[in-house]
Design a protein around this motif. Structure first.
Motif, mmCIF file in Angstrom:
data_model
loop_
_atom_site.group_PDB
_atom_site.id
_atom_site.type_symbol
_atom_site.label_atom_id
_atom_site.label_comp_id
_atom_site.label_asym_id
_atom_site.label_seq_id
_atom_site.Cartn_x
_atom_site.Cartn_y
_atom_site.Cartn_z
ATOM 1 N N ILE C 109 0.852 -1.191 0.000
ATOM 2 C CA ILE C 109 0.000 0.000 0.000
ATOM 3 C C ILE C 109 0.887 1.239 0.000
ATOM 4 O O ILE C 109 0.722 2.146 -0.814
ATOM 5 C CB ILE C 109 -0.911 -0.006 1.249
ATOM 6 N N LEU C 113 1.347 3.882 -3.128
ATOM 7 C CA LEU C 113 1.040 5.308 -3.004
ATOM 8 C C LEU C 113 2.251 6.161 -3.328
ATOM 9 O O LEU C 113 2.141 7.177 -4.022
ATOM 10 C CB LEU C 113 0.553 5.600 -1.588
ATOM 11 N N TYR C 221 -1.804 -7.792 -5.492
ATOM 12 C CA TYR C 221 -3.140 -7.260 -5.309
ATOM 13 C C TYR C 221 -3.066 -5.863 -4.715
ATOM 14 O O TYR C 221 -3.434 -4.891 -5.351
ATOM 15 C CB TYR C 221 -3.951 -8.195 -4.414
ATOM 16 N N ASP C 222 -2.519 -5.803 -3.499
ATOM 17 C CA ASP C 222 -2.445 -4.528 -2.784
ATOM 18 C C ASP C 222 -1.792 -3.453 -3.635
ATOM 19 O O ASP C 222 -2.244 -2.315 -3.683
ATOM 20 C CB ASP C 222 -1.603 -4.633 -1.504
ATOM 21 N N VAL C 225 -4.092 -2.197 -6.273
ATOM 22 C CA VAL C 225 -5.184 -1.448 -5.669
ATOM 23 C C VAL C 225 -4.705 -0.064 -5.256
ATOM 24 O O VAL C 225 -5.355 0.940 -5.522
ATOM 25 C CB VAL C 225 -5.739 -2.211 -4.439
ATOM 26 N N THR C 228 -3.058 1.943 -8.862
ATOM 27 C CA THR C 228 -3.865 2.308 -10.027
ATOM 28 C C THR C 228 -5.321 1.892 -9.919
ATOM 29 O O THR C 228 -6.121 2.251 -10.768
ATOM 30 C CB THR C 228 -3.336 1.632 -11.302
ATOM 31 N N SER C 229 -5.657 1.101 -8.930
ATOM 32 C CA SER C 229 -6.991 0.503 -8.858
ATOM 33 C C SER C 229 -7.358 -0.202 -10.157
ATOM 34 O O SER C 229 -8.520 -0.254 -10.528
ATOM 35 C CB SER C 229 -8.053 1.546 -8.578
ATOM 36 N N ALA C 240 -5.826 -11.483 -9.127
ATOM 37 C CA ALA C 240 -6.248 -11.463 -7.735
ATOM 38 C C ALA C 240 -7.374 -10.451 -7.537
ATOM 39 O O ALA C 240 -8.315 -10.679 -6.780
ATOM 40 C CB ALA C 240 -5.076 -11.112 -6.832
#
Ligand SMILES: Nc1ncnc2c1ncn2[C@@H]1O[C@H](COP(=O)(O)OP(=O)(O)OP(=O)(O)O)[C@@H](O)[C@H]1O
Ligand SMILES: Nc1ncnc2c1ncn2[C@@H]1O[C@H](COP(=O)(O)OP(=O)(O)OP(=O)(O)O)[C@@H](O)[C@H]1O
Ligand SMILES: [Mg+2]
Ligand SMILES: [Mg+2]
Lengths: 336, 359, 285, 388, 359
Positions: C109, C113, C221-222, C225, C228-229, C240
Motif C-alpha cells: 500500500i 502510493l 493485489y495490494d 489497488v 492504479t486501482s 487477484a
C-alpha cells in the motif's frame, strides 16, 4: 644449507630490492572498475531512496507549494501540519481521528498475532526437526505448498470457517452455561471469530505458519541433533527440551521471526480489510481510507505523511534490527 | 641463482592484526617444501601471498628471479591446489582442466594435448567426462592437481590437499604425491598441519608459529635436532618427554637424578646452574636387553599401557615425572610393573628454560 | 506423543485450512453460486467458459504474465547484479545494502502510493523534467494503458528486489572462497567467473529466488489497488483483483472461485516442477 | 444502544450528510458508531457482505437497494422491517413508490430508502465556457459543438474519473438521453438483446465514443476530483449523478451562476430513481433490534430527510417534505420527479453480476480508444443476451 | 549373568535401508568395549539403539538383565557422551551437570553432592560457573563426560568423543579416559573409527562393517589374528602387506616364490591348490642383522622412502608386488637400494581368496 645467505646472495638481494616493487601494490583510487561500480551503486541508491525522499519532502510542504512546485524540491517552508492532520485529524466518513485509531488497532492486532504465530510455528518447527513422526513430513509439505496458494482461494472459505468455528466454540461453551448460571455466574455469550480481533489473529497465525515453520524447522535442524539426544538421555521430555534447551539457544531466530511477523502483519491489508470491522481496522486499511477519502482536492502532503506514519513502525524495526533482518532472510530463504 | 621462490622481509597484516612478520624464505628449484604449523599460525596466509591472492603489507616475493610482488596470480607461474578441491562443479573433469587454458586462448589441439598428458600422469583418463560430483574424494584431489598441472607452471602450491580425505586414502595419496614429485620435479610448496605428512613428503620443512618460521630444515634435522622447545614438542607422536632441571657443566640434574651429558653436542659452552629442559623421544628410551648398553639406566613404574599393535606405548613414572616409553608391540608389560629403562644422552635435546632455544 | 499433540495446529492448518479450503473453493467453482455458496447449483464448466471469454480476465492474465515475466527477469538480474557488486568488497556495503533492502519493510500500500505520487504526470517526475526544460518529455506510465503495467513493475521491483539481492548475496557468500582463488590463479576475469562458474553454481539459489518471486507475483493485489486501482480503465487489472471483485462486488462467487482456481492451477504449474527438482532430485542422489 | 453503521460516504458532502444521520440518531439516546469505508461501493461491499456472511454483521449498512441484497434476504440474514414501514406509513409517504418496491421481497420490506439519486445530470462550468468564449450549452449536441473552443482554450472538454462505475454511469445517462426511454426499458428491464444491438443504441455508442475522446486528457481518479476540475473551470463539463451537487455546495458555488446542471443531458428530462438504502442485518440481541427499528424509522422522518438530502445533494424519498432551502438544481429535480418522469434504476433490474460485466466493458471502452463503438455495442448486446 | 549389555538379533532399518542386521553382542560388566569401523558402517546407529534414541526394527536389548527395548533413554541407566560434546550452551557447567538430575527430581543437596564429586574426579571444579563457550575443547569433553558421570549410570556410551580434538589433545585425553575407566570400572561402549584409539583403549574391540560385526576380540587378537581380510586391512597403520598366491599343503606360492608356512597355525587342514592371500605386517618384516635369523629371506628394491621420525617406512618391490617395510627412524635407505628382508611366516596371516576368511 638451512640459511644459505652467503655474502653474494645477500648483495644480490639488495640489488633486487632497489629495483623491484615492494610492499602492497599502489592502488589507483579511481580505477575504471571502481568508478563503474560506485557510480552504478550511486544510481541504484538514488532509485531506492527517491520515493522515501519524495515522501518526506512532500509531507513537509503545504498544499500550495505542492501544486506549484517540483516534487523533488525541498520544502521552502517546512510545516508539520500534514503530519498532525494525518495522525489525528484526517477524516474517513465522520470519523476524524486520523491514523491514530488505526495505529492502536494495529498494535493490538500485532502483539497477539506475533506472539501466537511465533509460538505455534516454533513448536511446529521444533516438532518437525526433532520429533519426526509418521506423516509429519507430509503435513509439512502441505504446509509449504500452502504458502504458495493464492490467498484468494482461501479467503471465502475462511470466512465460513471462522463463523462456524466461532459458533462451534459458542455451543461448546454454552453447554456449561446452565451450571455457571446455577452457580451465580454469567454464562458465556456468543463467541465471534469473524470480525473480531481473535479472528484476525487466527488468520495471521494460519498464514504466517508456513514460512515461519520453515524458518524454525531449518533452524532447529541446524542445531546439532546430539544436543537433543543428550537432553533425552538426561530425561527431559518434549516441552522441557523445548523450553530449557532449544528456546534459550534460538534467540536469534526468534528475533528474526519477530521482525518478519511484525513487518508482515503490520503491512497486511487484505486480511485486515476483510476480517475486521471499522472499529478494529488496522493502520494500513485506515491509510487506504484516508488516502481514498478525497475531499475536494487530494491532499498529497497529508497522504504522504500518513503513508510515512504507516511505514514508520516496520521501518524503525527494520533499521534498528539492521543486520539481523538480513541474516534472517538469508538463513530462512537460502536454506529453504 | 637456483632459487625458485624467494620471500624477503614479508609482512602481512589484516587490519591491525599482524599475521606474518619479517618472514624470509628461499625455496630451491625442484624442492618439496612443507609449511608445517598448528592451526592459525599463518601457513595459508603465506601461501596466498606467494600465489598473489593476498596483497603483502610489506616485503617482496620473487619467483624464478622475477619480482612478482605486484603481479597477478595468473602471471606468477604458479598452480594451486586447495583443501576443498575447488573444482568447478558444473563442468566435467575435462572442462575443469581446460577452462584456464581456454581462457588463455591456447590453440585447441594444444589444450587437448595438455589435458591428455595430465590425465595420463594422474591416471584419470577414464574420468574426463564425469562431473566432480560423481568422483570420489581422491579422484577429485587428482583433478585438482591436474588443473595446476596442465598450466605448465614452475611452482605448485598445495594448501592442505589431503586434510579432507579419510586416513587410508590420505596415506595412499601421500605416496602418490611423492611419486609425482619425483617424476615432475617441480618446485612444490605444501601446507599441512599433519607432521607425519610433513615428515614423509618434505625435502625441507618450515615449522611455523605465530607468523614466524621457527625452524627450517630437512625432516631429519627437524626431528632429531629441533631448534627450540616448540618444534621439539610439535614434531613427533607420541611426543617428546620433557624433564625440567638445571644444567651444571655437562651434567643435567632433575630433582635428585644426575644425567651426565657427555655425549651431547652443545652449541656453545654452558654456564653453570642454568635452568634447562631435557627432551627425550619415547623411542630413544630403550628397554630389555638393550638397557645394559645405554649410558644411563633407571627403574620406572609402569602407570598405563597403550597397546597400538605394532608398538606399545608405556606411560611410566620416573620420579615424579610421567615418562613415555615406546616398546615393541609384542612386549608384555602391565600396570604397576617395574621397568628398567636406558637413555642415551646423545639422542636427547637440551633447551634453555627461558629462551626455549636449543643449547 | 506430545509431539503429535503439539503439532495439532499445524496439522489442522495443513489439512483443514489449506487442503480443505482449497477443495471447497475448487468444488464451488463448478457451481452457479452468487452471493452465497450454493453447492447444489452445479453448472459444470460454465464459469470457466465465461472466465476465458471475459476480456477483463484475459487482460488480467496478460498483465500478470507480463508483470510476472519482467519481474522475474528483472528481479533476478538486478538482485544478482547488485549482490555481485556488493560482494566486491566495496566500502559502505552495509549502508548500501540497507538502502536497497528497506523498501521490503514497507507494505505494498505504501509502495503503491509513493510511486503513484512520483509517477503522477502533472506533479511528479514528468513535470520535474519538463520544468527543467525538456518539455516534450513524457513519462506517465500510470495514465497510459499500454505501459501502465510497467509503472506497477517499477514499484514492485523497488519493493522486492532488495530481498532477492539479499538472497543472492547469501548465496554468493556461501560459495567456497577457494573457487574464487582457483579462478584467479587461472587468470580468469571476474565477469567470466561469474557467468561460467558462479552463476551455474548458484542454481539452487536462483531456483529459490524464482520460487519466492513467483509466489509473490501471483498474489499481486495490494500494489495494484493502491497504485492504479486497475486503471486506467482495466489496463492494469490482475487476477487477484478480478477474483476479489467477482466474489464480493459482482456477487458471483462461482466466477470468483473459477478465477481463483485458475490462479491455483498456475501456481501448481510453477511449483510442481520446482518441488520435483528440489525433492525428487534429492532422493535420487 | 450502540449501532455500528457502515457506508461508503466519505467525500466532503457525503460525510457532512452522514453526520446529520448520526446527529439525529445520537439525539435519541442511541449511539451511531460510524463505520465509513473509503473508496467506493466497490471497495465497501465486499467488506460489508463478508461480515454479514461471517456472522459478525454490523447493525445497519448502506447498500444500493435493488438486487444486491436478494440472496442475503433469502438466506434470512437481514431484518424484516415491515412493521416499521407499516407503523410509519411508508407506503403512502415514500415517493416514487418504486423505491419501496425495491426494498420489498415477497411482500416484506427489508430496507429503508434514504434518498433518490439520479444519474441523469451533466454539470457545466461557467468559467470554462467563458474562458473559451462560447455560451454555456443547453444540451448534449451544443456541448459537442463547443468542444473545439474548449480545447483551444486549454480546457478538458469532458471531465471523467477513472473509477469503473463512473464510466458505466455516464454510459447509462447517454443511453437514456439518446436512445430514449423505451429503448432503454426494453434493454435494461426486458433484457432485449436485439434492441441493444439495434440502431438506437448504436447512436448511444457513437456519442460515448465522442465523449471518450473529449475526456482523453482527464487524468483524475476519483469522481469528485473530476467534479473539482469542473468547479475550478479546468474542465467544461462532467456527466455525473446529483451527488456532485454536494461538491459544488461545499465549494460554495451557486447553481445557475457558477455552474449549470442539465438533467437528461438536456435532451430527455427524465430521472432514474436509484438511491441508497439502509439494510439491517439480523442480530440476536433484542435491544439492538429495537434500536435498529428506531433507526429505520428515523431515517425516513421528514426532518432527517431534509437535513440529510440538503447536505448530500440528493432528493428526499418522501413527496411530502418541504425543500424550500434546496437550490436551483435540486428544485429542477424535484419538479421532474413530481411530473412523474421517472425510471427505475438499473440496480433494480440487473443483477450485480451483469452490472459488473457491463461495467468492465464500459471501463475498457472508455479507456481504450482502439475499441470502436460497433465492437463495444456487439459485446454489450452479448452481455444483455446472457443477463439473468 | 554378568553381562552388562546384551543385544539380541538386532535389526534396524531406515525406511528400506537396512543399517544393522541380525546383530548380536554381549558386553561384560565393567568392560571397555570399542565399536570400530569405517564411516557409515552403523556404529553410531548401534550406540543410539542401545541408548534408546532410535527405535529398533527388530530384536531386543537388555541392560543389566532388564529388557529395555522399549524403555525411554533416561530409564535405561545409561549416560552418553557425544562427538560434538553436545553441551547446553546457555547453561553453566554446573547447569549442564545438574540438568539431568533436576529432571529426575533429585533433592537439591544430593544434586550438589554428585556434581561436586564428578567435578572432582574430572578436575573441573574451578570451571563450574563458566559457560561451555568459555571452555577449551578438552575441558568441554570433560564436562560432557561429567554429565554422564553424575547420573550414576551403569553403562557409559561414547560416540567418537575425541574426533573433534586436535592430535595432541586427543592423545592426552585418551590417556585420561583410560585412567578414568580404571578408576570407575563402569561398562563403557565406545565408538570410534580411529584404530589407534580402539587398540589403546579397548578391553575388547568389535570391528564393524556394513552393519555387521566382523570380529569381536581383544586388541591383541584383532591385531595379530584378524579373522578376515577386511579386519586385517582395516587394523594397523601402515597397513598389512598382502600377496596373492596359492596354498599348497603348507607351502604358499606367490608367482615363483615359495614360502614354507610350517610355523603357521592353520585353523583346519588345507586342500591343495587353494587360492589364498597372505598378509604380513610391515613391522614383521625384519631388516639388517635380524634377517639372518628369519626363516624366509628375500632381496627387494627400494621404491620410495617415507621418513616418519621415529620410523622410516620403505616401499619396496618384491617381484611385481609393492611391499611396505617398517624400519628404524635412523635407518639410511635411498630409492633404488637393494634391501635384504626377512619374514617369519608364524607372524603372517593367511586368508582364503574367495571367502576372505582366515585359514
Ligand atoms: N581475512 C582475514 N581477516 C582477518 N584475519 C584473518 C583473515 N584470514 C586469516 N586471518 C587470521 O590470520 C591467522 C592465520 O590464518 P591462516 O589461515 O594463515 O592460518 P593457517 O595456518 O592456514 O591455519 P589452518 O591450519 O587452520 O588453515 C589466523 O589467526 C586467522 O585468524
Ligand atoms: N536418519 C537416517 N536416515 C537414513 N539413513 C541413515 C540415517 N542415519 C544414518 N543413516 C545411514 O545409516 C548408515 C550408518 O550410519 P551411522 O551414523 O551409524 O554410521 P557411523 O558408523 O556412525 O559413521 P560415522 O563414523 O561417519 O559416524 C549410514 O549409511 C547412514 O547413511
Ligand atoms: Mg589454512
Ligand atoms: Mg557416527
Amino acid at each position: 644449507m638451512t640459511d644459505a645467505t652467503s655474502a653474494g646472495v645477500g648483495l644480490d638481494a639488495v640489488n633486487k630490492e632497489l629495483t623491484g616493487p615492494r610492499g602492497p601494490k599502489p592502488k589507483k583510487a579511481f580505477s575504471t572498475n571502481n568508478i563503474i561500480i560506485y557510480s552504478v551503486l550511486f544510481v541504484v541508491c538514488l532509485y531506492y531512496l527517491l520515493p522515501l525522499y519524495v515522501m518526506i519532502v512532500t509531507s513537509l510542504k503545504g498544499m500550495p507549494e505542492i501544486r506549484l512546485g517540483n516534487i523533488f524540491a525541498p520544502p521552502v517552508e517546512a510545516t508539520f501540519q500534514p503530519w498532525v492532520k494525518a495522525w489525528a485529524e484526517a477524516c474517513t466518513g465522520i470519523n476524524c481521528e486520523g491514523l491514530s485509531r488505526g495505529f492502536w488497532n494495529s498494535v493490538w492486532i500485532l502483539i497477539p498475532s506475533v506472539f501466537l504465530s511465533i509460538a505455534i510455528a516454533s513448536v511446529n518447527g521444533y516438532a518437525l526437526a526433532n520429533w519426526r513422526f509418521k506423516g509429519s513430513e507430509v503435513f509439512f509439505t502441505i504446509l509449504i505448498f500452502g504458502a504458495f496458494i493464492p490467498y484468494q482461494v482461501m479467503i471465502y472459505p475462511i470466512v465460513i470457517l471462522l463463523r462456524e468455528s466461532g459458533d462451534g466454540i459458542t455451543n461448546v461453551l454454552q453447554l456449561a452455561n446452565p451450571m455457571l448460571e446455577a452457580m451465580g455466574f454469567e454464562g458465556f455469550g456468543r463467541v465471534r471469530l469473524m470480525g473480531s480481533l481473535a479472528g484476525l489473529v487466527i488468520v495471521h497465525t494460519i498464514f504466517g505458519m508456513p514460512i515461519l515453520t520453515l524458518l524454525f524447522r531449518n533452524y532447529f535442524t541446524s542445531v546439532p541433533e546430539e544436543l537433543f539426544k543428550a537432553a533425552r538421555v538426561d530425561g527431559a521430555g518434549f516441552w522441557r527440551i523445548y523450553f530449557q534447551i532449544m528456546l534459550p539457544m534460538s534467540l536469534p531466530i526468534f528475533v528474526v521471526a519477530m521482525i518478519l511477523q511484525v513487518t508482515g502483519i503490520w503491512n497486511d491489508f487484505l486480511f485486515g480489510v476483510i476480517y475486521t470491522k471499522p472499529d478494529t481496522y488496522p493502520m494500513t486499511v485506515q491509510l487506504n481510507n484516508i488516502v481514498n477519502s478525497v475531499q475536494g482536492v487530494r491532499e498529497y502532503n497529508v497522504n504522504m505523511a500518513a503513508t510515512l506514519l504507516t511505514g514508520l513502525v516496520p521501518l524503525v524495526i527494520y533499521f534498528a534490527s539492521g543486520k539481523l533482518f538480513v541474516r534472517g532472510i538469508a538463513a530462512g530463504a537460502v536454506k529453504g | 641463482m637456483s632459487y625458485s621462490v624467494e620471500i624477503k622481509d614479508l609482512d602481512l597484516a589484516f587490519g591491525s592484526v599482524k599475521v606474518l612478520q619479517e618472514l624470509n624464505l628461499n625455496i630451491h628449484e625442484g624442492e618439496f617444501l612443507v609449511l608445517l604449523g598448528s592451526s592459525g599460525c599463518g601457513k595459508s596466509t603465506l601461501l596466498n601471498c606467494i600465489a598473489g591472492l593476498l596483497e603483502v603489507t610489506d616485503g617482496q616475493i620473487y619467483i624464478k628471479d622475477k619480482n612478482v610482488t605486484w603481479a597477478e596470480p595468473s602471471e606468477r607461474g604458479i598452480g594451486m591446489v586447495f583443501q576443498s578441491y575447488a573444482l568447478y562443479p558444473q563442468m566435467t573433469v575435462r572442462g575443469n582442466l581446460s577452462f584456464g587454458l581456454k581462457n588463455a586462448k591456447l590453440p585447441k589441439d594444444e589444450i587437448e594435448k595438455r589435458v591428455a598428458r595430465a590425465a595420463e600422469i594422474l591416471q584419470i583418463e577414464q574420468l574426463l567426462d564425469r562431473k566432480p560430483g560423481a568422483l570420489s574424494g581422491g579422484q577429485r584431489q587428482r583433478v585438482a592437481i591436474g588443473r595446476a598441472l596442465v598450466r605448465d607452471v614452475d611452482v605448485f602450491l598445495f594448501d592442505e590437499p589431503l586434510s579432507n580425505l579419510d586416513a587410508k586414502l590420505r596415506v595412499d595419496l601421500r605416496v602418490e604425491l611423492k611419486r609425482l614429485h619425483h617424476q615432475l620435479k617441480n618446485t612444490i610448496v605444501y601446507v599441512t598441519h599433519d607432521q607425519v605428512e610433513a615428515m614423509t613428503l618434505a625435502d625441507r620443512i618450515a615449522v611455523m608459529k605465530g607468523g614466524k618460521i621457527m625452524q627450517l630444515g630437512t625432516p631429519n634435522e627437524i626431528y632429531h635436532q629441533p631448534r627450540n622447545l616448540y618444534v621439539a614438542d610439535f614434531i613427533g607422536s607420541p611426543s617428546m618427554n620433557f624433564l625440567e632441571g638445571t644444567l651444571d657443566g655437562t651434567n643435567f640434574k632433575v630433582d635428585d637424578m644426575v644425567m651426565p651429558m657427555s655425549g651431547y653436542a652443545f652449541a656453545a659452552p654452558q654456564t653453570a646452574g642454568r635452568p634447562a629442559v631435557i627432551g627425550i623421544r619415547p623411542e630413544h628410551v630403550v628397554t630389555g636387553e638393550l638397557v645394559s648398553k645405554a649410558p644411563l639406566q633407571y627403574d620406572v613404574t609402569v602407570d598405563l599401557v597403550e597397546p597400538m599393535g605394532s608398538d606399545t606405548l608405556v606411560y611410566a613414572k620416573l620420579g615424579r615425572h610421567l615418562f613415555r616409553v615406546r616398546m615393541d608391540g609384542k612386549a608384555r608389560v602391565d600396570e604397576g610393573d617395574i621397568l628398567q629403562i636406558g637413555i642415551d644422552p646423545s639422542h636427547a635435546s637440551l633447551f634453555d628454560k627461558k629462551t626455549e632455544d636449543r643449547l | 506423543m506430545t509431539a503429535k499433540i503439539a503439532s495439532i495446529p499445524m496439522v489442522f492448518t495443513a489439512v483443514v485450512v489449506f487442503i480443505g479450503c482449497t477443495l471447497w473453493t475448487v468444488y464451488h467453482s463448478f457451481t452457479g453460486s452468487r452471493l452465497l455458496p450454493a453447492p447444489d447449483k452445479w453448472v459444470g464448466l460454465d464459469q470457466y467458459e465465461r472466465l476465458w471469454g471475459t476480456s477483463r480476465w484475459l487482460i488480467s492474465v496478460e498483465n500478470l504474465a507480463i508483470y510476472g515475466f519482467c519481474s522475474m527477469i528483472l528481479s533476478l538480474v538486478i538482485g544478482f547484479t547488485l549482490a555481485a557488486l556488493l560482494d566486491r568488497k566495496i566500502r559502505f556495503e552495509n549502508t548500501i545494502r540497507t538502502i536497497i533492502l528497506y523498501p521490503f519493510a514497507l507494505s505494498f500500500i505504501v509502495t503503491g502510493l509513493a510511486w503513484q505520487w512520483i509517477l503522477n504526470p502533472s506533479l511528479g517526475l514528468q513535470n520535474v523534467v519538463r520544468e527543467a526544460g525538456w518539455t516534450s518529455f513524457t513519462f506517465d506510465p500510470l495514465n497510459n494503458p499500454d505501459i501502465v503495467i510497467f509503472g506497477i513493475l517499477i514499484a514492485g521491483i523497488w519493493q522486492g528486489s532488495g530481498f532477492i539481492m539479499v538472497v543472492m548475496l547469501a548465496g554468493l557468500r556461501g560459495i567456497d572462497e577457494d573457487i574464487w582463488k582457483a579462478s584467479r590463479v587461472e587468470g580468469i576475469p571476474a565477469w567470466k567467473t561469474y557467468i561460467f562458474i558462479i552463476i551455474p553454481m548458484m542454481k539452487p539459489v536462483f531456483v529459490t529466488a524464482l520460487v519466492l518471486i513467483a509466489s509473490g507475483i501471483i498474489k499481486v493485489y495490494d500494489l495494484v489497488v493502491a497504485q492504479t486501482s486497475g486503471g486506467p480503465g482495466i489496463a492494469s487489472e490482475v487476477p487477484a483483483k478480478y477474483v476479489i471483485e467477482k466474489m464480493f462486488q459482482s456477487q458471483n462467487l462461482g466466477q470468483g472461485f473459477a478465477a481463483s482456481t485458475m490462479m491455483l492451477v498456475s501456481v501448481l504449474i510453477v511449483l510442481i516442477p520446482w518441488a520435483y527438482l528440489e525433492f525428487g532430485g534429492k532422493k535420487r542422489d | 444502544a450502540e449501532l455500528e453503521v457502515t457506508h461508503w460516504w466519505t467525500s466532503g458532502g457525503e460525510a457532512a450528510a452522514v453526520a446529520e444521520f448520526a446527529k439525529a440518531f445520537d439525539a435519541t439516546g442511541n449511539t451511531w458508531v460510524d463505520g465509513a469505508i473509503a473508496g467506493s461501493g466497490g471497495t465497501a461491499r465486499p467488506i460489508i457482505i463478508s461480515r454479514i456472511l461471517g456472522g459478525d454483521p454490523m447493525a445497519a449498512t448502506q447498500l444500493n437497494h435493488g438486487r444486491q441484497a436478494e440472496e442475503l434476504i433469502e438466506a434470512g440474514m437481514l431484518l424484516d422491517i415491515t412493521d416499521v414501514a407499516e407503523a410509519e406509513g411508508w407506503k403512502d409517504s415514500v415517493f416514487p413508490s418504486s423505491l419501496l418496491d425495491a426494498c420489498t421481497l415477497d411482500g416484506r420490506i427489508y430496507c429503508a430508502p434514504v434518498n433518490i439519486h439520479s444519474w441523469q445530470w451533466m454539470w457545466l462550468s461557467h468559467k470554462a465556457f467563458d474562458d473559451a468564449g462560447v455560451a454555456v450549452p443547453a444540451n448534449w449536441d451544443e456541448f459537442v459543438d463547443a468542444r473545439d473552443a474548449l480545447e483551444a482554450a486549454g480546457k478538458i472538454p469532458l471531465a471523467m474519473g477513472q473509477q469503473p462505475w463512473q464510466a458505466n454511469g455516464a454510459f447509462g445517462v447517454m443511453a437514456v438521453a439518446i436512445a430514449g426511454t423505451d429503448a432503454w426499458r426494453e434493454v435494461t428491464v426486458n433484457k432485449n438483446a436485439e434492441v441493444a444491438a439495434g440502431p438506437d443504441y448504436a447512436r448511444v455508442f457513437e456519442a460515448a465514443e465522442s465523449a471518450r475522446s473529449m475526456a482523453e486528457n482527464s487524468n483524475v481518479q476519483d469522481w469528485n476530483q473530476a467534479t473539482n476540475l469542473v468547479i475550478t473551470g479546468q474542465a467544461g463539463a462532467q456527466i455525473m449523478g446529483d451527488w456532485a451537487q454536494g461538491e459544488f455546495q461545499v465549494a460554495e458555488q451557486v447553481a445557475g451562476q457558477d455552474y449549470t446542471c442539465l438533467p437528461g443531458l438536456g435532451a430527455n428530462e427524465i430521472l432514474d430513481t436509484a438511491g441508497d438504502a439502509f439494510y439491517f442485518p439480523k442480530q440476536d440481541d433484542p435491544e439492538i433490534e429495537a434500536a435498529q427499528k428506531e433507526l429505520a424509522a428515523l431515517l425516513l422522518s421528514p426532518e432527517v430527510q431534509v437535513a440529510f438530502n440538503l447536505k448530500k445533494g440528493s432528493l428526499p424519498v418522501r413527496g411530502d417534505v418541504d425543500l424550500a432551502a434546496a437550490n436551483d438544481c435540486m428544485q429542477k429535480g424535484l419538479e421532474i420527479l413530481a411530473s412523474g418522469n421517472v425510471l427505475p434504476s438499473g440496480d433494480m433490474s440487473l443483477s450485480p453480476d451483469t452490472q459488473g460485466q457491463i461495467e468492465d466493458l464500459m471501463v475498457e471502452f472508455w479507456n481504450d480508444p482502439s475499441i470502436t463503438a460497433a465492437d463495444a455495442q456487439a459485446r454489450y448486446a452479448d452481455i444483455i443476451a446472457d443477463a439473468d
